[in-house]
Motif scaffolding. Structure first.
Motif, PDB file in Angstrom:
ATOM      1  N   ASP A 349       0.598  -1.158   0.543  1.00  0.00           N
ATOM      2  CA  ASP A 349       0.007   0.296   0.392  1.00  0.00           C
ATOM      3  C   ASP A 349       0.833   1.269   0.304  1.00  0.00           C
ATOM      4  O   ASP A 349       0.740   1.982   0.974  1.00  0.00           O
ATOM      5  N   LEU A 350       1.626   1.427  -1.024  1.00  0.00           N
ATOM      6  CA  LEU A 350       2.436   2.229  -1.241  1.00  0.00           C
ATOM      7  C   LEU A 350       1.691   3.851  -1.420  1.00  0.00           C
ATOM      8  O   LEU A 350       2.342   4.661  -0.629  1.00  0.00           O
ATOM      9  N   ALA A 351       0.808   3.511  -2.185  1.00  0.00           N
ATOM     10  CA  ALA A 351      -0.061   5.453  -2.158  1.00  0.00           C
ATOM     11  C   ALA A 351      -0.541   5.429  -0.593  1.00  0.00           C
ATOM     12  O   ALA A 351      -0.004   6.757  -0.483  1.00  0.00           O
ATOM     13  N   GLU A 352      -0.181   4.648   0.233  1.00  0.00           N
ATOM     14  CA  GLU A 352      -0.603   5.356   1.954  1.00  0.00           C
ATOM     15  C   GLU A 352       0.631   5.735   1.990  1.00  0.00           C
ATOM     16  O   GLU A 352       0.094   6.464   2.841  1.00  0.00           O
ATOM     17  N   ARG A 353       1.776   5.033   2.202  1.00  0.00           N
ATOM     18  CA  ARG A 353       3.099   5.372   2.573  1.00  0.00           C
ATOM     19  C   ARG A 353       3.792   6.672   1.380  1.00  0.00           C
ATOM     20  O   ARG A 353       3.964   7.345   2.588  1.00  0.00           O
ATOM     21  N   ALA A 354       2.657   6.707   0.835  1.00  0.00           N
ATOM     22  CA  ALA A 354       2.834   8.424  -0.056  1.00  0.00           C
ATOM     23  C   ALA A 354       2.421   9.335   1.164  1.00  0.00           C
ATOM     24  O   ALA A 354       2.544  10.606   0.760  1.00  0.00           O
ATOM     25  N   ARG A 355       0.579   9.386   1.049  1.00  0.00           N
ATOM     26  CA  ARG A 355      -0.177  10.559   1.952  1.00  0.00           C
ATOM     27  C   ARG A 355       0.751  10.006   3.209  1.00  0.00           C
ATOM     28  O   ARG A 355       0.701  11.690   3.811  1.00  0.00           O
ATOM     29  N   GLU A 356       1.057   9.629   3.981  1.00  0.00           N
ATOM     30  CA  GLU A 356       1.738   9.564   5.055  1.00  0.00           C
ATOM     31  C   GLU A 356       3.414  10.393   4.848  1.00  0.00           C
ATOM     32  O   GLU A 356       3.722  11.958   5.648  1.00  0.00           O
ATOM     33  N   LEU A 357       3.980  10.362   4.061  1.00  0.00           N
ATOM     34  CA  LEU A 357       5.623  11.354   3.882  1.00  0.00           C
ATOM     35  C   LEU A 357       4.615  12.539   3.441  1.00  0.00           C
ATOM     36  O   LEU A 357       5.283  14.042   3.834  1.00  0.00           O
ATOM     37  N   GLU A 358       3.425  12.887   2.581  1.00  0.00           N
ATOM     38  CA  GLU A 358       2.466  14.033   2.383  1.00  0.00           C
ATOM     39  C   GLU A 358       2.902  14.831   4.379  1.00  0.00           C
ATOM     40  O   GLU A 358       3.343  16.362   4.094  1.00  0.00           O
ATOM     41  N   THR A 359       2.325  14.368   4.529  1.00  0.00           N
ATOM     42  CA  THR A 359       2.137  14.503   5.982  1.00  0.00           C
ATOM     43  C   THR A 359       3.228  14.677   6.901  1.00  0.00           C
ATOM     44  O   THR A 359       3.578  16.291   7.242  1.00  0.00           O
ATOM     45  N   LEU A 360       4.424  14.170   7.136  1.00  0.00           N
ATOM     46  CA  LEU A 360       5.715  14.416   7.285  1.00  0.00           C
ATOM     47  C   LEU A 360       6.165  15.824   6.192  1.00  0.00           C
ATOM     48  O   LEU A 360       6.932  16.436   7.281  1.00  0.00           O
ATOM     49  N   PHE A 361       6.317  15.920   5.337  1.00  0.00           N
ATOM     50  CA  PHE A 361       6.587  16.573   4.364  1.00  0.00           C
ATOM     51  C   PHE A 361       6.361  17.922   4.838  1.00  0.00           C
ATOM     52  O   PHE A 361       6.802  18.773   5.002  1.00  0.00           O
ATOM     53  N   ARG A 362       5.003  18.134   4.218  1.00  0.00           N
ATOM     54  CA  ARG A 362       4.153  19.475   4.497  1.00  0.00           C
ATOM     55  C   ARG A 362       4.159  20.226   5.894  1.00  0.00           C
ATOM     56  O   ARG A 362       4.215  21.284   6.017  1.00  0.00           O
ATOM     57  N   GLY A 363       3.426  19.038   6.712  1.00  0.00           N
ATOM     58  CA  GLY A 363       4.556  19.214   8.469  1.00  0.00           C
ATOM     59  C   GLY A 363       5.637  20.640   8.357  1.00  0.00           C
ATOM     60  O   GLY A 363       5.683  21.262   8.805  1.00  0.00           O
ATOM     61  N   ARG A 364       6.694  19.906   8.196  1.00  0.00           N
ATOM     62  CA  ARG A 364       8.587  20.510   8.256  1.00  0.00           C
ATOM     63  C   ARG A 364       8.632  21.641   7.489  1.00  0.00           C
ATOM     64  O   ARG A 364       8.975  22.588   7.591  1.00  0.00           O
ATOM     65  N   LEU A 365       8.175  21.292   6.062  1.00  0.00           N
ATOM     66  CA  LEU A 365       7.872  22.549   4.633  1.00  0.00           C
ATOM     67  C   LEU A 365       7.291  24.208   5.033  1.00  0.00           C
ATOM     68  O   LEU A 365       7.337  25.317   5.674  1.00  0.00           O
ATOM     69  N   ASN A 366       6.353  23.471   5.679  1.00  0.00           N
ATOM     70  CA  ASN A 366       5.386  24.752   6.214  1.00  0.00           C
ATOM     71  C   ASN A 366       5.863  25.244   7.694  1.00  0.00           C
ATOM     72  O   ASN A 366       5.384  26.617   7.386  1.00  0.00           O
ATOM     73  N   ALA A 367       6.681  24.795   8.601  1.00  0.00           N
ATOM     74  CA  ALA A 367       7.393  24.916   9.166  1.00  0.00           C
ATOM     75  C   ALA A 367       8.408  25.672   9.371  1.00  0.00           C
ATOM     76  O   ALA A 367       8.748  27.478   8.829  1.00  0.00           O
ATOM     77  N   LEU A 368       9.301  25.312   7.599  1.00  0.00           N
ATOM     78  CA  LEU A 368      10.509  26.865   7.644  1.00  0.00           C
ATOM     79  C   LEU A 368       9.641  27.812   6.509  1.00  0.00           C
ATOM     80  O   LEU A 368      10.084  28.747   6.878  1.00  0.00           O
TER      81      LEU A 368
END
Ligand code: PLZ
Length: 453
Positions: A349-368
């Motif tokens: 279920d790598l589509a689900e994994r991609a959504r998890e990575l989105e959450t991780l990246f978006r959170g960090r990038l928005n903070a930056l």
């Protein structure tokens, strides 16, 4: 110079490589520099290299070079190794196939692997209608064939592509690609009957809604081309090389509705967005659209060269037997790799994994972004995220800063890619199998690279 086959034991990559960043020399190290000098003497200069480290093994979220440095991979070889590099299931399938037969030319004598990839793509792509698939080698070759098929089916010639589009480097696909430098400059003349329409680019088009941006594009198309002459519209559901531009909601559905009403084939170029990358198997799904033809490549086969056009049976079947083909199209090794790759997306279920990575990246990038006004925009979907870097005062694209950040990240052991018409976008395309820990460490390197630039 020896040309005998190597007798050295095979280097093993894949997920068993230690998943940590480790630098034992400067980047690039002495062995990479020596290889790079040989490259410069042996390989045409037009074949550029973003980061001149030479790879010995790769897997999971890392790439190890010939000097023993281990880099974090935020590029996946430009969105190819979603399942990871040298993924065991893919490597095994290729080895098994290589021991059986490596080539027959499918259009001379067939084999099951090609048919099975076609069946898998027909089932996997959006749209519950009768479909057919044809396989090719590269994304550009598949795009060319999608246009051939659309022209044959409609009996019309014109093709519309969009601002910021990237569709390849062959003659027809250079014409479809928007950006001159480095893709087109000096390489003309380009294929005729290619026209360009404005895109939806929320960060830079003054907040046009998807419907408004579509109406603007349709007006240009109707006035400058005319539906009677138009065989196809081709669009990337999220633009890749052009800057990871996510069109405003409603843009793609409105274009598709217009195409349907006007006997124009709607081609989605999912070469970069396809195969779980954006958090769905195909990016078209986010907008609920069912394109007439979908072009895929990159993530399809875990790194082996393969591409496809999949679409409505009545369109795909319009070309006469013998009208589509090529010596290597749907090569058996690439098909074996594709079947293992597609099964891995599903099984893990790598589509689900991609959504998890989105959450991780978006959170960090928005903070930056909150802390650093040079980050003008954070955008993307799934494991296809990006930041657009600007001069905070004027909002003008800052390509020089973008280059400095990428260079600092490279020196610190992070493979980071840029993109964008204005050269001011940093894009994040990690393998979908990267660990959270490595992804976070890569984002720490990004933060430090930004701070130092
Ligand atoms: N369509 C949407 O992203 C390839 C280009 C790398 P090929 N993008 C990476 C480079 O600089 O050459 C791409 C794409 C979209 C088509 C293509 C072309 O795919 O497999 O590179 O031909």
């Amino acid at each position: 110079m020896s040309i005998a086959p190597s007798t050295e034991p095979a280097v093993v990559g894949g997920p068993s490589l230690p998943q940590r960043r480790e630098l034992v020399t400067e980047i690039p190290g002495p062995r990479s520099r020596a290889l790079h000098a040989r490259k410069s003497a042996a390989v045409a200069s037009g074949v550029g290299v973003t980061l001149p480290v030479y790879v010995e093994a790769a897997g999971g979220g890392v790439v190890r070079d010939v000097d023993g440095n281990t880099l974090i991979d935020f590029g996946s070889g430009i969105a190819v190794t979603g399942v990871g590099n040298a993924a065991p299931a893919v490597a095994e399938a290729v080895q098994r196939q290589a021991a059986a037969f490596t080539h027959t030319c499918f259009t001379i004598t067939g084999y099951a692997g090609y048919v099975e990839v076609a069946e898998a793509l027909n089932a996997l792509t959006p749209g519950d209608f009768d479909k057919r698939t044809a396989l090719f080698n590269s994304g550009a070759e598949a795009v060319e064939n999608a246009v051939k098929i659309a022209r044959h089916h409609t009996g019309k010639q014109a093709v519309v592509a969009f601002d910021h589009a990237y569709h390849g480097r062959t003659n027809l696909t250079m014409a479809l690609t928007a950006k001159s430098m480095p893709y087109k400059s000096g390489f003309g003349p380009f294929a005729p009957e290619v026209y360009r329409a404005p895109l939806s680019y929320p960060y830079r088009d003054g907040g046009l809604s998807g419907a408004e941006a579509a109406a603007r594009a349709i007006s240009v198309i109707e006035k400058q081309v005319g539906a009677d002459n138009l065989a196809a519209l081709i669009v990337e559901p999220i633009q890749g090389e052009g800057g990871f531009i996510v069109p405003a909601p409603g843009f793609l559905p409105a274009l598709l509705a217009w195409a349907r009403a006007n006997d124009v084939v709607f081609i989605a170029d999912e070469v970069q967005t396809g195969f779980a990358r954006t958090g769905a198997m195909f990016a078209s799904e986010h907008e609920g659209i069912e394109p007439d033809l979908i072009v895929t490549a990159k993530g399809i086969a875990g790194g082996l060269p393969l591409s496809a056009v999949t679409g409505r049976a009545e369109i795909m079947d319009s070309a006469h037997p013998g009208g589509l083909g090529g010596t290597y199209t749907g090569n058996p090794l690439a098909c074996a790799a594709a079947l293992a790759t597609i099964e891995t997306y599903r099984r893990d279920d790598l589509a689900e994994r991609a959504r998890e990575l989105e959450t991780l990246f978006r959170g960090r990038l928005n903070a930056l972004r909150t802390a650093d006004p040079r980050i003008g925009d954070v955008r993307g979907r799934g494991a296809m995220m990006a930041i657009e870097l600007v001069d905070p005062a004027a909002g003008a694209p800052d390509a020089a800063l973008t280059g400095r950040v990428a260079a600092a990240a490279h020196a610190a052991g992070l493979i980071l890619l840029t993109c964008g018409t204005y050269g001011n976008v940093i894009r994040f395309l990690p393998p979908l199998v990267i660990s959270d820990e490595l992804a976070r460490e890569g984002l720490d390197v990004l933060r430090d690279s930004l701070a130092a630039s």
